[in-house]
Design an enzyme around this catalytic site. Sequence first.
Site, short mmCIF file in Angstrom:
data_model
loop_
_atom_site.label_atom_id
_atom_site.label_comp_id
_atom_site.label_asym_id
_atom_site.label_seq_id
_atom_site.Cartn_x
_atom_site.Cartn_y
_atom_site.Cartn_z
N TYR A 124 -35.73 48.66 -57.97
CA TYR A 124 -34.71 48.77 -59.02
C TYR A 124 -35.22 49.49 -60.26
CZ TYR A 124 -36.26 44.03 -60.76
OH TYR A 124 -36.95 42.94 -61.21
N GLU A 125 -34.29 49.84 -61.11
CA GLU A 125 -34.63 50.61 -62.32
C GLU A 125 -35.29 51.95 -61.93
OE1 GLU A 125 -33.40 49.07 -65.07
OE2 GLU A 125 -33.85 50.94 -66.10
#
Lengths: 599, 599
Positions: free
Chosen positions: B440-441
Amino acid sequence: MPEYKAPLRDIKFVMNEVLESEKHYASLPGGEEATPDMIEAIIQEGAKFCEQVLSPLNAVGDKEGCTWTEDGVKTPAGFKEAYQQYVEGGWPSMTAPAELGGQGLPASIGLVMSEMVGTANWAWGMYPGLSHGCQNTLESHGTPEQKETYLPKLVSGEWTGTMCLTEPHCGSDLGILRTKAEPNADGSYSITGTKIFISAGEHDMAENIIHIVLARLPDAPQGTKGISLFVVPKFLTSGNGEVGERNAVKCGSIEHKMGIHGNSTCVMNFDGAKGYLVGPENRGLNCMFTFMNIARIGTAIQGLGSAELSFQGSLAYARDRLAMRSLSGVKNPDGPADPIIVHPDVRRMLLTQKAFAEGARALIYYAAQQSDLVRYSDDAEVRKEADELLSFLTPIAKAFLTEVGCESTNLGMQVFGGHGFISEWGMEQIVRDARIATIYEGTTGIQALDLLGRKVLMTQGESLKRFTKIVHKFCKEQGESEQLQDLLQPLQAHNKEWGDITMKVGMTAMKNRDEVGAASVDYLMYSGYLVMAYLWAKMAVVAQQQLEQGTSEEAFYTAKLQTARFYFKRLLPRAKAHGEAVLAGADSLMDMPEEHFVF
Amino acid sequence: MPEYKAPLRDIKFVMNEVLESEKHYASLPGGEEATPDMIEAIIQEGAKFCEQVLSPLNAVGDKEGCTWTEDGVKTPAGFKEAYQQYVEGGWPSMTAPAELGGQGLPASIGLVMSEMVGTANWAWGMYPGLSHGCQNTLESHGTPEQKETYLPKLVSGEWTGTMCLTEPHCGSDLGILRTKAEPNADGSYSITGTKIFISAGEHDMAENIIHIVLARLPDAPQGTKGISLFVVPKFLTSGNGEVGERNAVKCGSIEHKMGIHGNSTCVMNFDGAKGYLVGPENRGLNCMFTFMNIARIGTAIQGLGSAELSFQGSLAYARDRLAMRSLSGVKNPDGPADPIIVHPDVRRMLLTQKAFAEGARALIYYAAQQSDLVRYSDDAEVRKEADELLSFLTPIAKAFLTEVGCESTNLGMQVFGGHGFISEWGMEQIVRDARIATIYEGTTGIQALDLLGRKVLMTQGESLKRFTKIVHKFCKEQGESEQLQDLLQPLQAHNKEWGDITMKVGMTAMKNRDEVGAASVDYLMYSGYLVMAYLWAKMAVVAQQQLEQGTSEEAFYTAKLQTARFYFKRLLPRAKAHGEAVLAGADSLMDMPEEHFVF
C-alpha cells in the site's frame, strides 16, 4: 484461490527429456514395467484427482481449519471424503513393494504425485504424506511381526502414520528429549511424555493412526545416543488387521498457526501408552536417519509446489488486470489500460516464480532418481554413489527450495497489489502455508550446518567434488555449443569458485569452529543457486537440441531457453552476494557480547 | 506477542548525537522551543502510553479483528478506550500549528511518536495515522471555511480522516478511476462510486470521519488530469463543530485479510454523498502529491517498526531457548544445552534485524529532518534543497525499508523455529501485519519507477548527485579516521559505482524505455543498501568519537560499531547482486511472448 492445473508438459519435459527416465527406469531391476506410457497414464489420472478433488478443498481447509473435540480432531469439510477417494484409487500403495500389497513403482514416480497433491492442497497432502515416514521406519527397522501388523494397512492407506519427535523444550536438539519408555512384563513398553507439533497426529480420516515415537529407555545414555524408537498405535491391534482397544495416547490440543490450517498440528500426550521397540535400543536417531533424505526431499516439494501455485495464480491475474500503459508503447489500445504483464517489473516477478518452480522441479526429480538408485539398484557401487550424491543434494533441495519457494509466494502476492493481501484471492494463503517449509523437517539453519559441516567439510570436500565433477563434465561435453556460451561459461566459472570458497571456509573452520555456523546459511544458498544453474543449463541444452533438430513445439523450447537465460541473468548473480558473505568471517557475528544486543 | 519496549537510548542516539537535532530545531523558526529536555519528556511519556496501553492490545486486535454491522464497524475490545486516552493526552495535536489548536512541534518529533505507536500496535496506529493525510490535504488546499469546519476537530483527534483513492479496478493507475462528482445547486457535489481498501474508513472510535475522495467531474478530461479532490464527511456538519445529518456514504463491507486485522479495511459506497471540492478542479492528483512524501515516510515506519518488534521478540527468545552446544565450546555448563544466541547463525538473524531496525531509524529520522526544513525553514534555498533531497529519499525509504522490514519479520519468526509458526507467540502476526507495507501507499514496483524514472533519470541524475555529494563529502571529512577505513572505503567505492550504474541505465533507457522498468526494483534495492550504508557509517563515526573521547557508555558505542561492521560485512554485499541485475538489461524479461509463459 488459484485453481491448480497440473503442469503436465513440464513434468514430462523434466522426466523424459532432461532426466531420460525411460533409460533410468529400465536400468532398475523390475523397473522396465515403468514404461513412459504407463507413467503418463498414472500422472494424468493423478492430475485429474488433484485438480478436481483436492484443489477446490484448499481454500476450504484454510478457512475452516481443524476442530478439536474430546473424541478427536475433525478435519475440514470434504477432507475425509477426498481421502477415501484417494485410498480407493490405490494412490497410497503406488510405490510400496508388491509383497506388501503395493504396486511396486519406483519412488520417483510417487514424488511426481506428491508434487501434484502438495501443490493442489498442501495441508491435505500432509495426512497421507506423514504416513511415509512411519511406513519407511517399519519397513527398514520393524520386526517381521510389526511389519505384518502395521504395514498392509499403512500401505493401503486405511491407516495413517506420524512421526513424534519434537517436545515442548526441544526440536532441533533431540538429544535433550524427555519422553520415557518403561519396559512392561510382556515385552512392550509404557510410553509417557508430551510431543508437540505432531502433524496429522489426530484426525478423522482413517481408522487407526500409527505413531513412531522417540523416547528414552530407563538408564539410557544422555544425549542423542540414548534415544530409541517405538511404534505406538492409536488403537491397539491383535495383528489380524482389526483395531481393538484405545491406547493411552491422546491429542491434548491443536495449535493455532499461521497456515496449513487444514492439517491438524497436535499436542500428543502419551500417558503410559503401550508401544513396541523398533530397531535396536538407543539407536533411534540412526534408524530415523536412514530415510531422512527422502523425508526432506518430500518437504522440498513444498517449495516447488508453493512457487508453482503462486505462479499460476499471479500469471492469470497479470494477464487479466489492466493498469497503466506499457512504457514502450500501448499494447491494448481497445482497453482503458494495458494488462500488467506488459510491465517489465511484473514480468520480473512472474519469471522469478517460473524459474524457481521449474528449476525446483528439475532438482527434485533429479534427487528422486538418485533415491531410486539407492533403493532399487543391484549394483553396490551405483547405490553408494547415488546415496552420497543424494545426501549432498538433500539439504540444498530442502532449504534452498523452500526459501525461494517463500520468496516466490511473496512475489505472487505482490503481483496482485492490494488484492494480494485480501483472503478471498487466495494468494496470501499460499504465503502463509509455504512459510512453515523453511522451519519443519530441519530449519534452513540446520540444513545448512548439515551441508557445510557434515556433508562437505567432514568429507574433506569429497561430496562437493563429486558434484562439481558432474557439472564440469557436463560443461565440457557441451563446450562446443556456441549458442549456450552465455550459460555454460558462467556455470563453469561458478563451479570453480565453489571449490575455492569451500577450501577457504574449510581453512578458517580449522582454527575456529564458529566459522562453520557463520558461513553455513549463505554457503547453502550459494550452493542452491549453483545447483539450480546446473539444472537450468541441462534444460537449456535439451531445448536447444530440440530447436536445432526442428520440433513442432518451438514455442515451448524457446520459452525454456528464455527462462534459463532469465535465471542466469537475473537470479544467479545473487550467488555472488552469498559467496561474499560466506567469506566475511565469524567475527562480525561473534564479537558482540550477548548482553549488548540491546540497551 | 512480544511486549514492546521503546528503544529510548537508540532514539536519542539517532536524534541527538547522529542528527544533532538540537541544532536542527534551533535553526527552525519557532523551533527553539523544542529543547532536548522537552523532547525527551514527550518521548518518555509517549513511550509509556505505547508500552502500557497499545502494546497489550496488539494481539487482541489481531485475534478479534473488526466487525461489520448495519450501523457501522466495531473495533476490537479496548481500541476505542485507548483512542480516547490518546486524544485526552493531546497526542493528535502535537505537531499541528498553534492557530489550529495544535502544539506546534516540528513534524519530525511526531514521527518518533508514530514510530513508537506503530511498533507497539500498527493496526491501531492506522486510525490516527490516516487522519494526517486528510488533515494535510485540507490544511494545504482547503478553503478557509473548510479549514474552519474540519481542522479543529481533526487536530484534536475527536474526528478522524481517511483517503479514498483506490477503486475495485484501479489502485496504482488512478487515471482510470470512475467515481463521479456531480455539481449541486448549492455549490456542493454529489459523489457516487465505490472505493475499496479504505483503511479506517469506518469505525467506532471517533464521532465523525472525514473522507478525502478522488472523483471525476462531469466532462473532466480522461486520465490523471481529470481527477478532483473532495471532502466528504460521514456526518454533515453545520460548521460549528457539531455533527448533523448522516451523509450518504456507507461502509458496504470490510475485507478479510492476511494481517492488520485490528484495522478496518473498508469498501466505501458513495451514493450521491454530499461533498465539497478541495483545491482546483481536475488538479486532485497534484494536490495529493504535495504531501505524498510524508505519507510514504509514514509507511516506511512500518518497515522500521516491524523489524524492531520482531528483533525484540526473537532476541528474548534466543536468550531463553536452550538447544545444542556452541561449536566453539560449552557456554552454559549448568544447563542441558546452550541458549541459542551462542550459535553464529542465530546471531546472523538477530543482527540482521537489529542492523535493519537501527539503520531504518536513522534513515527515517534523517528524512524527517528534511521534511521539517521543507515545512518550517524561512530560507527558500534551504526549503528547495531539502525538498529535493526528501523526494529522492522517499521512495527508497518507503520501499527498501518495508522490504527489509518483511525480511526481518521472517527472520524473527525463524529464530523461534516451529514456535514461530504458532500464533500464541505473536511472531507470525508481525510477519502478516508487516506484509502489507510493501504494497500500500505505492507498491515497491511503483516506488522503484518513481525513484529511477521520475527522480533520477528525469533530473538527469541531479537528485542522485545531490546525495552522492553528501556521501562523498562525509567520506572525505572522515578520511583520516584510520579505525573506520573498513567502512569508509567500501562506502566511497559504492558511492562512485552508484553513479556509474545510473549512467549506464540512463544510456540504455534512451533507446528502450522498458529498460527503466526492468532495472527499477533492483536499482531501488541497490540504492537502499547504499543509503543505509551511509547512515551506518555516520553512526559509526559518532560511536568511534565517543569511544576515543572516553565515555561511560562504552558498551553501547562498541555495540554500535559492531553492528555497523556487521552491516558492511554481511548485508552491504547484497548491493552487488542488485547492481548486476540492474545492468542485466530488459531482454531477458521482455523476450518471452505473453502467451508462452505457460503451456
